[in-house]
Design an enzyme around this catalytic site. Structure first.
Site, PDB file in Angstrom:
ATOM      1  N   CYS A   1       0.823  -1.199   0.000  1.00  0.00           N
ATOM      2  CA  CYS A   1       0.000   0.000   0.000  1.00  0.00           C
ATOM      3  C   CYS A   1       0.869   1.266   0.000  1.00  0.00           C
ATOM      4  O   CYS A   1       1.518   1.558  -1.000  1.00  0.00           O
ATOM      5  CB  CYS A   1      -0.964  -0.034   1.186  1.00  0.00           C
TER       6      CYS A   1
ATOM      7  N   HIS B   1      -3.654  -5.517   1.178  1.00  0.00           N
ATOM      8  CA  HIS B   1      -3.400  -5.818   2.581  1.00  0.00           C
ATOM      9  C   HIS B   1      -3.907  -7.229   2.888  1.00  0.00           C
ATOM     10  O   HIS B   1      -4.745  -7.772   2.170  1.00  0.00           O
ATOM     11  CB  HIS B   1      -4.151  -4.846   3.497  1.00  0.00           C
TER      12      HIS B   1
END
Length: 481
Positions: free
Chosen positions: A326, A426
């Site tokens: 991310c 994630h």
């Protein structure tokens, strides 16, 4: 409602454990936290985000997480300001002083969400925030006694004996609360006791006599609770396993969603080393992992200030691998631009680490979605979630994407030599298939660890632990009044 004498007294885990206790008794249970402050968040089934602790509590209750379980989420972006998420959606940013004026209208959302959960459940278990005794913040409070009074919810107060001063913190809370607030408290719990419980019987009596609150339990320390996903940085620092293969993780000020590391910490052949500021990245690391960040540009500048950018290049020269998740993925590119001032001054742009040929533009739109797909290099399945702002593109993303998602879109990027990877996904390592893939890439031994089953086993054993040391029948009876 479970309130505490302070932060990190174990409120979140006690609520999770009690969710499992009462769900196992056949009750429909919902967790609820009016206001949370955390950069560890989870994507909900209804397309929003809530604190990681409430997602764990929902899991303990056997239900899907909902935005109504944590209607106000504050995600710190600086020492004095936070992004404000209301019922799963970002509504703006506010400094601490400014936020106080927001509270009356936020209370409307809090009570709306609480009403929705109450209408679908036999029991709602509410978690307070910080300390019940923060009388300086009592005016307009939506997180502790302000909510309890508005919703008519009885309160159990929790103190942590492991940090010391538990008698004074419990009795002191009674001393500083006004009479009407103190009347909401129907009992107290002492958490994280170590040693012979008989030695604290007089302490429990003393608190009960001074406060007129009944003692509801003395809960011994439960070591495996630390292995459950944590919502704040104190959980990040827990000690992990020792292993033959080192994964290094530089710790930046605005690190987020660091529960991505938890499955790796459980692997017997791996040692996850948290690299604190002022220390170099370890030369023996096989993988350097850059986790998510709430404020990517500031954390990128912090990495440079620590000299970790130089360490990363040396690490790659030694044949190591780098993975960015991310915000970490965004840092690996050539450039990050913030034309709309998402993370600060509008128009700011910084050079990235230059390890991937991509660039990122921060945008106001936030992607919140559970995802699945396969890695393009070897067709290994993956699952997880995306929670990010920004669009990343460039040659490495176009010609060497990391994965193809179920909706047909590609995700991430891989360098030409295959040693640097970035992805927006994630939860990558909670999926045993992806975890085994990465362990093989860095030369670590794979195992038969089933991480999701491990989490449920710990929740079950923690529920057993609470049933043995808390008066759960009395807690349930209090809830019915």
């Amino acid at each position: 409602m479970v309130q505490g004498t302070g932060s990190n007294v174990g409120k979140s885990l006690l609520v999770a454990g009690l969710c499992r206790v009462f769900a196992r008794r056949g009750l429909t249970v919902r967790p609820f936290k009016p206001q949370n402050m955390s950069n560890n968040a989870a994507v909900t089934a209804d397309g929003g985000e809530i604190g990681r602790a409430q997602a764990l509590q929902a899991r303990a209750a056997g239900v899907a997480p909902s935005v109504h379980m944590n209607p106000v989420l504050l995600k710190p972006q600086s020492e004095t300001g936070s992004q404000v998420v209301v019922q799963g959606r970002v509504v703006g940013t506010a400094r601490a002083r400014e936020y106080q004026s927001w509270k009356p209208r936020l209370m409307e959302a809090v009570l709306d969400s609480f009403g929705r959960l109450s209408g679908e459940a036999d029991l709602v278990l509410v978690e307070g925030a910080g300390s019940a005794s923060e009388v300086n913040l009592r005016a307009g409070d939506i997180a502790n006694m302000g909510f309890a009074r508005a919703a008519g919810v009885p309160v159990v107060l929790v103190g942590d004996i492991d940090r010391g001063g538990v008698i004074a913190s419990l009795v002191g809370t009674k001393a500083v609360l006004d009479e009407a607030d103190a009347a909401m408290i129907r009992g107290f719990v002492v958490n994280r006791f170590r040693g012979d419980p008989a030695l604290f019987e007089s302490g429990m009596r003393f608190v009960a006599e001074r406060t007129a609150w009944p003692a509801l339990g003395l809960v011994p320390h439960f070591p495996d609770a630390a292995r459950l996903p944590a919502e704040d940085g104190l959980g990040l620092r827990r000690e992990g396993r020792k292993g033959a293969v080192v994964i290094a993780v530089p710790v930046t000020p605005w690190i987020s969603n660091f529960d991505d590391l938890d499955p790796l910490r459980e692997e017997p052949g791996v040692e996850v080393v948290l690299v604190e500021p002022g220390r170099p990245l370890p030369a023996e690391a096989a993988l350097v992992l850059l986790p998510g960040s709430k404020t990517t540009i500031d954390d990128l500048l912090f990495i440079r200030a620590q000299g970790w950018d130089i360490d990363l290049k040396a690490h790659l020269r030694r044949g190591g691998r780098v993975l960015g998740l991310c915000g970490g993925y965004q840092m690996l590119g050539r450039r990050i631009e913030d034309p709309f001032g998402i993370e600060g001054e509008a128009g700011r742009a910084v050079e990235g680490l230059g390890l991937l040929d991509v660039a990122t533009t921060l945008t106001a739109t936030k992607r919140l979605e559970e995802v699945a797909g396969t890695t393009l290099a070897d067709d290994t399945p993956l699952s997880g979630y995306e929670m990010h702002i920004g669009e990343t593109s460039g040659p490495d993303a176009e010609s060497r994407a990391f994965a193809r998602l179920a909706d047909g879109q590609t995700d991430g990027a891989v360098s030409a030599d295959g040693r640097v990877t970035g992805t927006y996904v994630h939860g990558l390592f909670a999926d045993g298939r992806q975890r085994a893939r990465w362990l093989r890439l860095i030369g670590a031994q794979t195992s038969d660890l089933a991480y999701e089953a491990l989490v449920d086993d710990i929740l079950d054993r923690f529920a057993d632990h609470l049933e043995g040391h808390l008066d759960c029948d009395r807690l349930l009876a209090l809830s019915a009044r």
